[in-house]
Motif scaffolding. Structure first.
Motif, PDB file in Angstrom:
ATOM      1  N   ASP A  24     -10.721   7.037   2.002  1.00 53.59           N
ATOM      2  CA  ASP A  24      -9.581   7.838   1.342  1.00 53.59           C
ATOM      3  C   ASP A  24      -8.342   6.795   1.178  1.00 53.59           C
ATOM      4  OD1 ASP A  24      -9.046   7.804   3.895  1.00 53.59           O
ATOM      5  OD2 ASP A  24      -8.662   9.770   4.333  1.00 53.59           O
ATOM      6  N   GLN A  25      -8.557   5.557   1.475  1.00 54.43           N
ATOM      7  CA  GLN A  25      -7.293   4.547   1.469  1.00 54.43           C
ATOM      8  C   GLN A  25      -7.642   3.636   0.625  1.00 54.43           C
ATOM      9  OE1 GLN A  25      -6.041   3.363   5.627  1.00 54.43           O
ATOM     10  NE2 GLN A  25      -7.433   5.366   6.272  1.00 54.43           N
ATOM     11  N   MET A  26      -6.604   2.945  -0.061  1.00 55.01           N
ATOM     12  CA  MET A  26      -6.454   1.934  -0.913  1.00 55.01           C
ATOM     13  C   MET A  26      -6.650   0.664  -0.030  1.00 55.01           C
ATOM     14  SD  MET A  26      -4.086   1.569  -4.341  1.00 55.01           S
ATOM     15  CE  MET A  26      -4.940   2.615  -5.422  1.00 55.01           C
ATOM     16  N   ARG A  27      -7.553  -0.340  -0.670  1.00 52.88           N
ATOM     17  CA  ARG A  27      -7.872  -1.625  -0.155  1.00 52.88           C
ATOM     18  C   ARG A  27      -7.920  -2.681  -1.276  1.00 52.88           C
ATOM     19  NH1 ARG A  27      -6.336  -3.155   4.558  1.00 52.88           N
ATOM     20  NH2 ARG A  27      -5.225  -0.934   4.889  1.00 52.88           N
ATOM     21  N   HIS A  28      -7.703  -3.769  -0.877  1.00 49.43           N
ATOM     22  CA  HIS A  28      -7.712  -4.859  -1.770  1.00 49.43           C
ATOM     23  C   HIS A  28      -9.190  -5.263  -2.017  1.00 49.43           C
ATOM     24  CE1 HIS A  28      -3.882  -6.139  -2.754  1.00 49.43           C
ATOM     25  NE2 HIS A  28      -3.538  -5.553  -1.642  1.00 49.43           N
ATOM     26  N   GLU A  56      -0.090   4.822   0.732  1.00 49.21           N
ATOM     27  CA  GLU A  56      -0.008   5.917   1.610  1.00 49.21           C
ATOM     28  C   GLU A  56       0.486   5.601   2.974  1.00 49.21           C
ATOM     29  OE1 GLU A  56      -2.494   3.659   0.252  1.00 49.21           O
ATOM     30  OE2 GLU A  56      -4.489   4.832   0.206  1.00 49.21           O
ATOM     31  N   ARG A  60      -6.639  10.197  -6.065  1.00 50.12           N
ATOM     32  CA  ARG A  60      -7.654   8.829  -5.582  1.00 50.12           C
ATOM     33  C   ARG A  60      -8.402   8.510  -7.105  1.00 50.12           C
ATOM     34  NH1 ARG A  60      -8.381  11.401  -0.517  1.00 50.12           N
ATOM     35  NH2 ARG A  60     -10.422  11.694  -0.953  1.00 50.12           N
ATOM     36  N   ILE A 113      -0.443   6.678   5.818  1.00 49.29           N
ATOM     37  CA  ILE A 113      -1.416   6.258   6.798  1.00 49.29           C
ATOM     38  C   ILE A 113      -1.543   4.688   7.002  1.00 49.29           C
ATOM     39  CG2 ILE A 113      -3.582   6.278   5.333  1.00 49.29           C
ATOM     40  CD1 ILE A 113      -5.027   7.704   7.503  1.00 49.29           C
ATOM     41  N   GLN A 114      -1.364   4.069   5.943  1.00 52.12           N
ATOM     42  CA  GLN A 114      -1.346   2.417   6.020  1.00 52.12           C
ATOM     43  C   GLN A 114      -0.600   1.966   6.899  1.00 52.12           C
ATOM     44  OE1 GLN A 114      -3.852   0.745   3.977  1.00 52.12           O
ATOM     45  NE2 GLN A 114      -4.041   2.075   2.018  1.00 52.12           N
ATOM     46  N   LEU A 164      -7.461  -3.635  -6.574  1.00 49.29           N
ATOM     47  CA  LEU A 164      -7.291  -2.636  -5.525  1.00 49.29           C
ATOM     48  C   LEU A 164      -8.302  -1.618  -5.802  1.00 49.29           C
ATOM     49  CD1 LEU A 164      -3.491  -2.367  -5.670  1.00 49.29           C
ATOM     50  CD2 LEU A 164      -4.675  -2.791  -3.722  1.00 49.29           C
ATOM     51  N   VAL A 175      -2.154  10.584   3.007  1.00 51.81           N
ATOM     52  CA  VAL A 175      -3.327  10.047   1.922  1.00 51.81           C
ATOM     53  C   VAL A 175      -3.055  10.683   0.650  1.00 51.81           C
ATOM     54  CG1 VAL A 175      -5.133   9.214   3.836  1.00 51.81           C
ATOM     55  CG2 VAL A 175      -4.987  11.737   2.872  1.00 51.81           C
ATOM     56  N   GLN A 201      -6.980   1.555 -11.425  1.00 52.79           N
ATOM     57  CA  GLN A 201      -6.845   0.173 -10.959  1.00 52.79           C
ATOM     58  C   GLN A 201      -8.048  -0.714 -11.638  1.00 52.79           C
ATOM     59  OE1 GLN A 201      -5.075  -1.352  -9.148  1.00 52.79           O
ATOM     60  NE2 GLN A 201      -3.897   0.425  -8.470  1.00 52.79           N
ATOM     61  N   PHE A 247       0.684  -1.226  -0.055  1.00 53.97           N
ATOM     62  CA  PHE A 247       0.109   0.114   0.075  1.00 53.97           C
ATOM     63  C   PHE A 247       0.797   1.423   0.036  1.00 53.97           C
ATOM     64  CE2 PHE A 247      -3.293  -2.681   2.157  1.00 53.97           C
ATOM     65  CZ  PHE A 247      -4.135  -2.663   1.163  1.00 53.97           C
ATOM     66  N   PHE A 284      -1.670  -6.926 -13.953  1.00 50.26           N
ATOM     67  CA  PHE A 284      -1.951  -8.039 -12.865  1.00 50.26           C
ATOM     68  C   PHE A 284      -2.199  -9.228 -13.720  1.00 50.26           C
ATOM     69  CE2 PHE A 284      -3.445  -4.942  -9.761  1.00 50.26           C
ATOM     70  CZ  PHE A 284      -2.322  -4.505  -9.290  1.00 50.26           C
ATOM     71  N   PHE A 312     -10.239   2.129  -4.011  1.00 45.77           N
ATOM     72  CA  PHE A 312     -10.307   3.175  -2.724  1.00 45.77           C
ATOM     73  C   PHE A 312     -11.574   2.703  -1.822  1.00 45.77           C
ATOM     74  CE2 PHE A 312      -7.075   5.365  -5.006  1.00 45.77           C
ATOM     75  CZ  PHE A 312      -6.244   5.943  -4.120  1.00 45.77           C
TER      76      PHE A 312
END
Lengths: 216, 168
Positions: free
Chosen positions: B109-113, A101, A182, A103-104, B104, A176, A189, A99, A197, B106
């Motif tokens: 405000d955070q990226m996640r799988h 950012e 984003r 914050i992660q 992935l 972030v 993505q 990840f 991928f 968002f």
């Protein structure tokens, strides 16, 4: 200064992103005469030697990937075998993740400060940075582009003996992403990243869709 | 269904849980890990990119993985070390990666799988020993993000009744 470096990644050294990061970091570290020895948690045959080195060194650096918001189970298993030192040993960490950012990684970082205390060592800070997932998928110059910034951090650590400087804090990058980033990354993505991928998966001999459900 | 995974060798905890669960007539399954072989995650990424959804380590964790994807709640009972759950407890969480996909997105405000399955599993911790309580609460909240779910809380083995009150 002599530093004991522990690569806390459970992944074998050959494919370890943390190892590639350490490769660049130690390049900068050694420029001013600092020396180091490195061990791999992924190789259980090194555990006895690594434990001995932990007791015999007063500068310890553990580099590790973030695993489910904290430290990997295998690294924890090794650390559970150590006795608290309480002899002025200094410990610092390099925490890296897939990840991107900052914050992660904060929850993992918070644990490392607790860990230093539990090990009876003085906490010298954590170098925090994400966005390292793809290191293993690249070689040569492309890989260097991701890992090279760690060389400067190696210099910094050899000078300061800690990761508390402004430069080390800035190294994390954004906490972030701003909303427009984003939006763009989110779109990527759904499109190009999926294709990328799929290509990696194909190279690995994958015959199923990436979102295949084996157990439903 | 409530899934309870006991990574300690103390089955007095699960014994008491069983009594409480029977009283409340909850649907629960208890997995005792003492007799199981469960490795750590080796970070090979095979579950994302080579054999999607399947772990490359062929051990007893598969039993747990197959149950998690049908569980509304996952409770992990763990010994503690260094102020945290011990490696056996942590390994149960590290090995959940197959329930996520490589994709992935968002979330806020955070990226996640992107999750692989529709089931959302809330998580709770019951520990035996000493932990840094505030940190454990924070970690469990954060760990729940990986299930796209929420934390049910962190309870010591002396607080089993409180933990059971969160089971439904």
């Amino acid at each position: 200064m002599h530093v004991l470096i522990i690569n806390g990644s459970p992944r074998i050294k050959k494919f370890s992103n943390t190892d590639k990061i350490l490769g660049k970091f130690t390049k900068g570290l050694c420029e001013n005469g600092t020396t180091f020895e490195q061990y791999e948690v992924s190789d259980k045959e090194q555990w006895d030697k690594m434990r001995e080195a932990y007791y015999n060194n007063d500068n310890v650096l553990i580099a590790l990937p973030l695993y489910v918001e904290c430290i990997p189970g295998l690294l924890l298993e090794f650390l559970e075998t150590l006795k608290p030192k309480n002899d002025g040993t200094k410990i610092a960490f390099i925490l890296q993740s897939g990840f991107a950012e900052g914050i992660q990684l904060r929850c993992g970082e918070a644990y490392l400060e607790i860990l230093a205390r539990k090990l009876g060592c003085e906490y010298m800070g954590t170098l925090v940075k994400g966005d390292n997932f793809s290191i293993r998928f690249f070689e040569g110059e492309q890989q260097d582009r991701i890992t090279e910034p760690y060389t400067e951090m190696g210099r910094e650590y050899s000078k300061q003996g800690n990761f508390r400087s402004e430069d080390c804090k800035k190294f994390t990058g954004p906490e972030v992403f701003p909303a427009y980033v984003r939006f763009i990354v989110g779109l990527m993505q759904k499109t190009v990243a999926k294709k990328m991928f799929a290509k990696v998966a194909q190279n690995w001999g994958c015959t199923k869709a990436i979102d295949y459900k084996p157990y439903s | 269904m409530i899934l309870i995974v006991n990574t300690t060798s103390d089955n007095a905890i699960t014994g008491e849980l069983k009594r409480c669960i029977d009283e409340k007539t909850l649907e629960a399954e208890i997995v005792e890990c003492a007799s199981l072989k469960i490795s750590h995650c080796i970070g090979c990424n095979y579950c994302w990119l080579k054999t999607p959804g399947e772990c490359s380590i062929k051990d007893d964790y598969e039993i747990i993985l197959k149950k998690i994807i049908h569980a509304d709640q996952l409770w992990v009972i763990s010994d503690t070390a260094l102020g945290f759950i011990d490696h056996k407890g942590k390994n149960i969480f590290d090995r959940i990666l197959p329930i996520a996909t490589m994709y992935l997105k968002f979330k806020g405000d955070q990226m996640r799988h992107v999750p692989r399955y529709d089931q959302r599993t809330d998580i709770g911790i019951i520990y035996s020993g000493e932990v840094e309580r505030d940190y454990m609460d924070r970690w469990t909240e954060r760990a729940a993000l990986n299930f796209e779910s929420r934390s049910l809380g962190v309870f010591s083995k002396e607080q089993i009744k409180e933990a059971v009150s969160c089971m439904c």
